[in-house]
Scaffold this motif. Structure first.
Motif, PDB file in Angstrom:
ATOM      1  N   ALA A 191       2.413 -12.109  -2.385  1.00 16.54           N
ATOM      2  CA  ALA A 191       1.626 -12.553  -1.213  1.00 16.54           C
ATOM      3  C   ALA A 191       0.254 -12.872  -1.021  1.00 16.54           C
ATOM      4  O   ALA A 191      -0.487 -12.453  -2.188  1.00 16.54           O
ATOM      5  CB  ALA A 191       1.922 -11.669  -0.048  1.00 16.54           C
ATOM      6  N   GLU A 192       0.080 -13.849  -0.190  1.00 22.81           N
ATOM      7  CA  GLU A 192      -1.387 -13.736   0.093  1.00 22.81           C
ATOM      8  C   GLU A 192      -2.699 -12.639   0.657  1.00 22.81           C
ATOM      9  O   GLU A 192      -3.203 -12.738   0.938  1.00 22.81           O
ATOM     10  CB  GLU A 192      -1.958 -15.047   0.982  1.00 22.81           C
ATOM     11  N   TRP A 193      -1.998 -11.747   0.846  1.00 26.03           N
ATOM     12  CA  TRP A 193      -2.970 -10.456   1.898  1.00 26.03           C
ATOM     13  C   TRP A 193      -3.505 -10.144   1.441  1.00 26.03           C
ATOM     14  O   TRP A 193      -5.128  -9.485   2.395  1.00 26.03           O
ATOM     15  CB  TRP A 193      -1.258  -9.850   1.945  1.00 26.03           C
ATOM     16  N   GLN A 194      -3.761  -9.906  -0.212  1.00 29.26           N
ATOM     17  CA  GLN A 194      -4.775  -8.897  -0.221  1.00 29.26           C
ATOM     18  C   GLN A 194      -6.070  -9.743  -0.901  1.00 29.26           C
ATOM     19  O   GLN A 194      -6.662  -9.628  -1.854  1.00 29.26           O
ATOM     20  CB  GLN A 194      -4.100  -8.293  -1.182  1.00 29.26           C
ATOM     21  N   ARG A 195      -5.611 -11.355  -0.946  1.00 33.95           N
ATOM     22  CA  ARG A 195      -6.571 -12.319  -1.621  1.00 33.95           C
ATOM     23  C   ARG A 195      -8.429 -11.732  -1.201  1.00 33.95           C
ATOM     24  O   ARG A 195      -9.043 -11.807  -2.050  1.00 33.95           O
ATOM     25  CB  ARG A 195      -6.330 -13.623  -1.698  1.00 33.95           C
ATOM     26  N   ASP A 205     -10.337 -14.413  -9.335  1.00 29.59           N
ATOM     27  CA  ASP A 205     -10.017 -15.408  -8.829  1.00 29.59           C
ATOM     28  C   ASP A 205      -8.145 -14.948  -8.514  1.00 29.59           C
ATOM     29  O   ASP A 205      -8.304 -13.293  -9.158  1.00 29.59           O
ATOM     30  CB  ASP A 205      -9.279 -16.584  -9.517  1.00 29.59           C
ATOM     31  N   PHE A 206      -7.561 -14.863  -7.204  1.00 32.20           N
ATOM     32  CA  PHE A 206      -6.741 -14.527  -7.010  1.00 32.20           C
ATOM     33  C   PHE A 206      -5.647 -15.702  -7.028  1.00 32.20           C
ATOM     34  O   PHE A 206      -5.684 -16.757  -6.724  1.00 32.20           O
ATOM     35  CB  PHE A 206      -6.776 -13.986  -5.425  1.00 32.20           C
ATOM     36  N   VAL A 207      -4.540 -15.395  -7.382  1.00 29.43           N
ATOM     37  CA  VAL A 207      -2.747 -16.883  -8.061  1.00 29.43           C
ATOM     38  C   VAL A 207      -2.098 -15.666  -7.324  1.00 29.43           C
ATOM     39  O   VAL A 207      -1.512 -14.525  -7.263  1.00 29.43           O
ATOM     40  CB  VAL A 207      -2.841 -16.496  -9.678  1.00 29.43           C
ATOM     41  N   VAL A 208      -0.673 -16.910  -6.397  1.00 27.78           N
ATOM     42  CA  VAL A 208      -0.102 -16.628  -6.051  1.00 27.78           C
ATOM     43  C   VAL A 208       1.231 -17.603  -6.266  1.00 27.78           C
ATOM     44  O   VAL A 208       0.605 -19.301  -5.680  1.00 27.78           O
ATOM     45  CB  VAL A 208       0.320 -16.649  -4.524  1.00 27.78           C
ATOM     46  N   ASP A 209       2.333 -17.506  -7.093  1.00 31.51           N
ATOM     47  CA  ASP A 209       3.007 -19.006  -7.204  1.00 31.51           C
ATOM     48  C   ASP A 209       4.191 -18.273  -8.327  1.00 31.51           C
ATOM     49  O   ASP A 209       3.757 -18.200  -9.429  1.00 31.51           O
ATOM     50  CB  ASP A 209       2.111 -19.535  -8.575  1.00 31.51           C
ATOM     51  N   ALA A 210       5.120 -18.094  -7.401  1.00 34.01           N
ATOM     52  CA  ALA A 210       6.350 -18.013  -7.360  1.00 34.01           C
ATOM     53  C   ALA A 210       7.374 -18.980  -8.320  1.00 34.01           C
ATOM     54  O   ALA A 210       8.095 -18.154  -9.537  1.00 34.01           O
ATOM     55  CB  ALA A 210       7.590 -17.898  -6.280  1.00 34.01           C
ATOM     56  N   GLN A 211       7.163 -20.352  -8.196  1.00 31.08           N
ATOM     57  CA  GLN A 211       7.373 -20.645  -9.293  1.00 31.08           C
ATOM     58  C   GLN A 211       7.165 -20.674 -10.612  1.00 31.08           C
ATOM     59  O   GLN A 211       8.131 -21.182 -11.459  1.00 31.08           O
ATOM     60  CB  GLN A 211       7.183 -22.266  -8.249  1.00 31.08           C
ATOM     61  N   ASP A 212       5.744 -20.455 -11.016  1.00 31.10           N
ATOM     62  CA  ASP A 212       5.290 -20.902 -12.715  1.00 31.10           C
ATOM     63  C   ASP A 212       4.021 -19.204 -12.310  1.00 31.10           C
ATOM     64  O   ASP A 212       3.328 -19.542 -12.860  1.00 31.10           O
ATOM     65  CB  ASP A 212       4.497 -22.243 -12.707  1.00 31.10           C
ATOM     66  N   PRO A 213       3.822 -18.951 -12.465  1.00 29.29           N
ATOM     67  CA  PRO A 213       3.699 -17.384 -12.738  1.00 29.29           C
ATOM     68  C   PRO A 213       2.315 -17.231 -13.791  1.00 29.29           C
ATOM     69  O   PRO A 213       1.421 -17.500 -14.076  1.00 29.29           O
ATOM     70  CB  PRO A 213       4.258 -15.777 -12.273  1.00 29.29           C
ATOM     71  N   LEU A 320       5.559   1.242   6.142  1.00 28.55           N
ATOM     72  CA  LEU A 320       4.447   0.452   4.685  1.00 28.55           C
ATOM     73  C   LEU A 320       5.780   0.365   3.456  1.00 28.55           C
ATOM     74  O   LEU A 320       5.576   0.132   2.295  1.00 28.55           O
ATOM     75  CB  LEU A 320       3.782   2.213   3.924  1.00 28.55           C
ATOM     76  N   ARG A 321       7.454   0.712   4.061  1.00 26.19           N
ATOM     77  CA  ARG A 321       8.409   0.023   3.296  1.00 26.19           C
ATOM     78  C   ARG A 321       8.702  -1.640   2.912  1.00 26.19           C
ATOM     79  O   ARG A 321       9.438  -2.017   1.879  1.00 26.19           O
ATOM     80  CB  ARG A 321       9.643   0.592   3.268  1.00 26.19           C
ATOM     81  N   ARG A 322       7.537  -2.200   3.824  1.00 28.21           N
ATOM     82  CA  ARG A 322       7.972  -3.351   3.542  1.00 28.21           C
ATOM     83  C   ARG A 322       6.690  -3.864   3.309  1.00 28.21           C
ATOM     84  O   ARG A 322       5.210  -3.340   3.762  1.00 28.21           O
ATOM     85  CB  ARG A 322       7.846  -3.993   4.978  1.00 28.21           C
ATOM     86  N   ARG A 323       6.340  -5.096   2.466  1.00 28.56           N
ATOM     87  CA  ARG A 323       5.367  -5.158   2.633  1.00 28.56           C
ATOM     88  C   ARG A 323       4.509  -6.170   3.646  1.00 28.56           C
ATOM     89  O   ARG A 323       5.064  -6.946   4.278  1.00 28.56           O
ATOM     90  CB  ARG A 323       4.640  -6.593   0.824  1.00 28.56           C
ATOM     91  N   THR A 324       3.283  -5.616   2.964  1.00 32.24           N
ATOM     92  CA  THR A 324       2.424  -5.629   4.765  1.00 32.24           C
ATOM     93  C   THR A 324       0.913  -6.154   4.396  1.00 32.24           C
ATOM     94  O   THR A 324       0.647  -5.890   3.349  1.00 32.24           O
ATOM     95  CB  THR A 324       2.511  -4.713   5.808  1.00 32.24           C
ATOM     96  N   HIS A 325      -0.149  -6.119   5.527  1.00 32.62           N
ATOM     97  CA  HIS A 325      -1.338  -6.825   5.538  1.00 32.62           C
ATOM     98  C   HIS A 325      -2.039  -5.199   5.088  1.00 32.62           C
ATOM     99  O   HIS A 325      -3.535  -5.396   4.313  1.00 32.62           O
ATOM    100  CB  HIS A 325      -1.993  -7.212   6.601  1.00 32.62           C
ATOM    101  N   GLN A 326      -1.422  -3.958   4.931  1.00 38.58           N
ATOM    102  CA  GLN A 326      -1.873  -2.696   4.659  1.00 38.58           C
ATOM    103  C   GLN A 326      -2.314  -2.811   3.197  1.00 38.58           C
ATOM    104  O   GLN A 326      -1.537  -3.181   2.574  1.00 38.58           O
ATOM    105  CB  GLN A 326      -0.818  -1.858   4.872  1.00 38.58           C
ATOM    106  N   CYS A 327      -3.599  -1.873   3.128  1.00 41.20           N
ATOM    107  CA  CYS A 327      -3.268  -1.520   1.683  1.00 41.20           C
ATOM    108  C   CYS A 327      -3.532   0.001   1.717  1.00 41.20           C
ATOM    109  O   CYS A 327      -2.138   0.719   0.561  1.00 41.20           O
ATOM    110  CB  CYS A 327      -4.358  -2.238   0.922  1.00 41.20           C
ATOM    111  N   LYS A 328      -4.297   0.722   2.017  1.00 41.07           N
ATOM    112  CA  LYS A 328      -4.683   1.862   1.623  1.00 41.07           C
ATOM    113  C   LYS A 328      -4.602   3.184   3.302  1.00 41.07           C
ATOM    114  O   LYS A 328      -5.693   2.778   3.578  1.00 41.07           O
ATOM    115  CB  LYS A 328      -5.861   3.328   0.298  1.00 41.07           C
TER     116      LYS A 328
END
Length: 335
Positions: A191-195, A205-213, A320-328
């Motif tokens: 996901a892009e949240w932490q870019r 750089d920050f990479v998000v590509d589920a099709q070709d990681p 926090l069990r679900r992916r969100t924009h939160q970090c720490k």
């Protein structure tokens, strides 16, 4: 005292009133000022392998003020602000004297930070300098975990580094890798949240590509990685890392995974890949993480996305069990 108490596996935490702790000989009490919510805390409430159950008070990333001293405690005084290492050890065996506390025969792990007060031992406490806040003290533990992984990797100046996972540990790895001279650091996530946070902490750089990681990471790095840090802990990522690392490169496992995993050992063997596991940290690395903040490093503070009152902990913990924009997320038990 108030505490957020575990009710059993797969059940929400509840706020309860528990007896205030009293220090025995060689112990002290810290009034908790800040405590981080760690991904492993979430795992502890979902997986019996961690050995936690009803009645447990979690929280191993905390800092606070010394408010009570047991008999025989030396080197600390009432009112001292300290960061607490969760690595319990005897403090005097050869392993402890060398700083390798996780190899002590009496080694264990401490929680207790999701509460107004926590018992600990003096050899687990490091005084905070005037430049460091209690929030700084609460992020030293994950910073030390990441530093240990980077130190274990054998990272060389100019290396291409790939970090799998943009959680707090992955982002801290990016910080240390860049600080230690990596030539290019790429963070890869689903996901892009932490870019923006990853780039601010040192990633190129920050990479998000589920099709070709694999291809996406290679393009961002300009080739295969010299070192891949697996900071997620889900089956399948070792296999992916083998494809992403160069021949005779290194894969460092930092992500906690209790589920069985499979990977093509022939592919790993044919490339002579080093597979390194990294757990915990040394006493020196814990101090070095604090020293980086004391010397002016601001990037690690970007990990903190929210500070909550103790009463809000059960609801935020579940979210926090679900992916969100939160970090720490930090808990303020006095708030």
């Amino acid at each position: 005292m108030r505490a957020a108490v575990m009710q059993g596996l797969h059940r929400p935490l509840t706020i309860e009133t528990l007896p205030d702790p009293t220090p025995a000989e060689g112990e002290l009490v810290v009034q908790v000022g800040r405590c981080g919510i760690c991904g492993s805390d979430l795992h502890m409430t979902e997986d019996a392998a961690y050995g936690q159950g009803a009645g447990s008070v979690l929280g191993h990333e905390f800092a606070g003020e010394v408010v009570a001293l047991g008999r025989g405690v030396e080197g600390l005084a009432l009112g001292d602000r300290v960061a607490v290492s969760p690595l319990v050890s005897c403090g005097h065996c050869p392993a402890c004297r060398a700083g390798n506390v996780s190899w002590c025969d009496t080694f264990g792990l401490q929680g207790g930070g999701y509460a107004e007060y926590a018992l600990t031992r003096p050899n687990q406490c490091v005084r905070l300098p005037g430049s460091a806040s209690l929030a700084d003290g609460a992020i030293i533990e994950p910073l030390a975990v990441a530093l240990h992984g980077v130190a274990m990797s054998g990272l060389a100046i100019g290396d291409k580094v790939l970090v799998l996972g943009a959680g707090p540990i992955g982002l801290a790895v990016a910080f240390w890798a860049r600080r230690r001279g990596a030539g290019r650091v790429v963070v890869q996530d689903l996901a892009e949240w932490q870019r923006d946070r990853a780039l601010a902490m040192g990633a190129h750089d920050f990479v998000v590509d589920a099709q070709d990681p694999v291809g996406a990471a290679g393009r961002a790095l300009g080739g295969k990685a010299d070192v891949v840090f697996e900071c997620v802990g889900v089956p399948g990522l070792i296999e992916q890392a083998v494809q992403q690392v160069r021949a005779r490169g290194s894969i460092v496992l930092l992500g906690l995974c209790t589920r069985p995993d499979t990977f093509n050992s022939f592919a790993m063997l044919s490339k002579e890949v080093r597979l390194i596991t990294s757990a915990f940290f040394t006493a020196q690395e814990f101090v070095a993480a604090l020293d980086a903040l004391d010397r002016g490093a601001v990037e690690p503070r970007l990990l903190v996305t929210e500070t909550i009152a103790l009463a809000a902990t059960p609801n935020v913990f579940e979210s926090l069990r679900r992916r969100t924009h939160q970090c720490k997320v930090l808990i303020d038990p006095q708030g």
